[in-house]
Design an enzyme around this catalytic site. Structure first.
Site, short mmCIF file in Angstrom:
data_model
loop_
_atom_site.label_atom_id
_atom_site.label_comp_id
_atom_site.label_asym_id
_atom_site.label_seq_id
_atom_site.Cartn_x
_atom_site.Cartn_y
_atom_site.Cartn_z
CE LYS A 246 0.97 1.21 4.44
NZ LYS A 246 1.81 2.34 4.79
CB ALA B 52 1.58 -2.17 4.97
CG ASP C 135 -0.75 -0.44 8.08
OD1 ASP C 135 -1.62 0.36 8.49
OD2 ASP C 135 0.42 -0.11 7.85
P1 ATP Z 1 4.21 -0.33 7.92
O1 ATP Z 1 4.19 0.50 6.69
O2 ATP Z 1 2.99 -1.21 8.12
O3 ATP Z 1 4.60 0.36 9.16
P2 ATP Z 1 6.65 -1.39 6.93
O4 ATP Z 1 6.30 -1.66 5.51
O5 ATP Z 1 7.45 -0.15 7.22
O6 ATP Z 1 5.35 -1.42 7.76
P3 ATP Z 1 7.32 -4.15 7.29
O7 ATP Z 1 7.95 -4.57 6.00
O8 ATP Z 1 5.93 -4.59 7.53
O9 ATP Z 1 7.45 -2.59 7.50
O10 ATP Z 1 8.30 -4.68 8.44
C1 ATP Z 1 8.40 -4.11 9.72
C2 ATP Z 1 9.09 -5.14 10.63
O11 ATP Z 1 8.17 -6.23 10.84
C3 ATP Z 1 10.32 -5.79 10.03
O12 ATP Z 1 11.47 -5.09 10.36
C4 ATP Z 1 10.30 -7.20 10.59
O13 ATP Z 1 11.10 -7.29 11.76
C5 ATP Z 1 8.86 -7.45 11.02
N1 ATP Z 1 8.14 -8.49 10.24
C6 ATP Z 1 7.30 -9.41 10.73
N2 ATP Z 1 6.78 -10.17 9.77
C7 ATP Z 1 7.28 -9.73 8.61
C8 ATP Z 1 7.09 -10.14 7.27
N3 ATP Z 1 6.28 -11.15 6.92
N4 ATP Z 1 7.74 -9.45 6.32
C9 ATP Z 1 8.54 -8.42 6.66
N5 ATP Z 1 8.76 -8.01 7.91
C10 ATP Z 1 8.14 -8.66 8.90
#
Ligand code: ATP
Length: 308
Positions: A9, A101, A137
């Site tokens: 997203k 996310a 999210d």
């Molecule tokens: P958001 O935008 O929802 O805040 P994001 O995109 O910045 O999230 P994610 O890629 O969801 O961040 O990862 C955040 C943290 O979640 C990672 O550093 C990791 O430790 C943990 N994590 C748990 N499950 C997963 C997964 N399936 N894929 C990636 N990271 C994961």
């Protein structure tokens, strides 16, 4: 074997209200699902096990903290399955800790994949409730399209949208922690005298101009209305993002913004050709690791065939 494709997203509006007593912020969050997607494949297994491939695979936890594993366990618990068995393979294209996310997407995909593998036929409304338990999210990754998220972002209302919008995403090296970016947003508000509590910063509302641009499918109007209250905080923690945003604008993007809590940067293009040219220019600029042209909105977590 069940494979589920699930979108990343971008927040086309991320309005951040004051800090609540429970540590969360009230948000006016307009989610937009884009074609950058992970695939989660569920096969019968012993317990809940995980593997992951993709450029960021080493950063993905493969223990019980992974949102896909937590989703599988939560679904099993909800149905009283004493001994759930599944192996989940994540083919990861969404940048990790990138503000798109990706972890939440994998959680949503695992709910759908395990539901089908285990033949549970869970109603969609119940999957949405389980998704909200996993994280703010996660429900949107089930729903897809374009939606307004209230509360922490988990109370969703699908929004009308026309046509297709063309996007470019510039992926940075390394991630940013979402809680750290919210803390920096509060700190900057204290520093500039705004204050960071609920009394200081009222709960934001969705921007009518943004909603109209989505409903009419007008990329120029959408570009003018894009807004992210976390952008200043993300740039404060990662000053080089200013260069990335500038490079995309120079390359002809209608607008540039940090995606969610960053560090991925999002660029809206006038059409598919412009998006491809902006992606090439961004990759050549040296201001990001890589750049992808894509489009949206796309559907939420959907069962399909794995991409070869
Ligand atoms: P958001 O935008 O929802 O805040 P994001 O995109 O910045 O999230 P994610 O890629 O969801 O961040 O990862 C955040 C943290 O979640 C990672 O550093 C990791 O430790 C943990 N994590 C748990 N499950 C997963 C997964 N399936 N894929 C990636 N990271 C994961």
């Amino acid at each position: 074997m069940i494979t589920v494709r699930v979108p990343a997203k971008v927040n086309v509006q991320l309005g951040v209200g004051g800090l609540r007593a429970d540590g969360f912020h009230d948000l006016a969050n307009v989610f937009f699902a884009v074609g950058l997607a992970d695939e989660v494949t569920a096969t019968p297994g012993d317990g809940v096990t995980l593997t992951c491939t993709g450029p960021d695979a080493v950063s993905v936890p493969l223990d019980g903290s992974n949102l896909a594993a937590r989703a599988a366990r939560l679904l099993a618990e909800h149905h009283g399955l004493a001994d759930p068995g599944v192996h989940l393979h994540i083919a990861k294209a969404i940048p990790v800790a990138g503000g798109m996310a990706g972890g939440s997407a994998d959680g949503a995909a695992a709910l759908v994949a395990c539901d089908a593998l285990w033949g549970l036929d869970t109603p969609f409304e119940v999957l949405l409730e389980l998704a909200a338990e996993l994280g703010s999210d996660v429900p949107f990754a089930l729903l897809g399209g374009v939606a307004l998220g209230r509360g922490r972002g988990e109370i969703l209302e699908a929004l009308p949208v026309s046509g297709t919008f063309h996007w470019v995403f510039a992926v940075a090296d390394g991630g940013l922690s979402t809680p750290a970016v919210f803390r920096e947003c509060d700190r900057l508000r204290e520093e500039d005298g705004t204050g960071s509590s609920l009394a200081d910063v009222p709960t934001p509302d969705p921007d009518p101009a943004l909603l109209a641009a989505l409903a009419t499918g007008d990329p120029v109007a959408l570009a003018a209305a894009l807004a992210n209250d976390l952008q200043a905080a993300a740039v404060s923690l990662r000053p080089s993002l200013a260069d990335t945003l500038h490079a995309g604008t120079e390359a002809g993007a209608l607008a540039a913004l940090v995606s969610g809590s960053g560090p991925t940067c999002a660029f809206l293009a006038k059409d598919a050709d412009a998006a491809r040219a902006i992606a090439v220019a961004l990759t050549a600029s040296g201001t990001c690791r890589t750049a992808h042209a894509t489009y949206g909105p796309v559907p939420g977590a959907t069962i399909g065939t794995p991409t070869p």
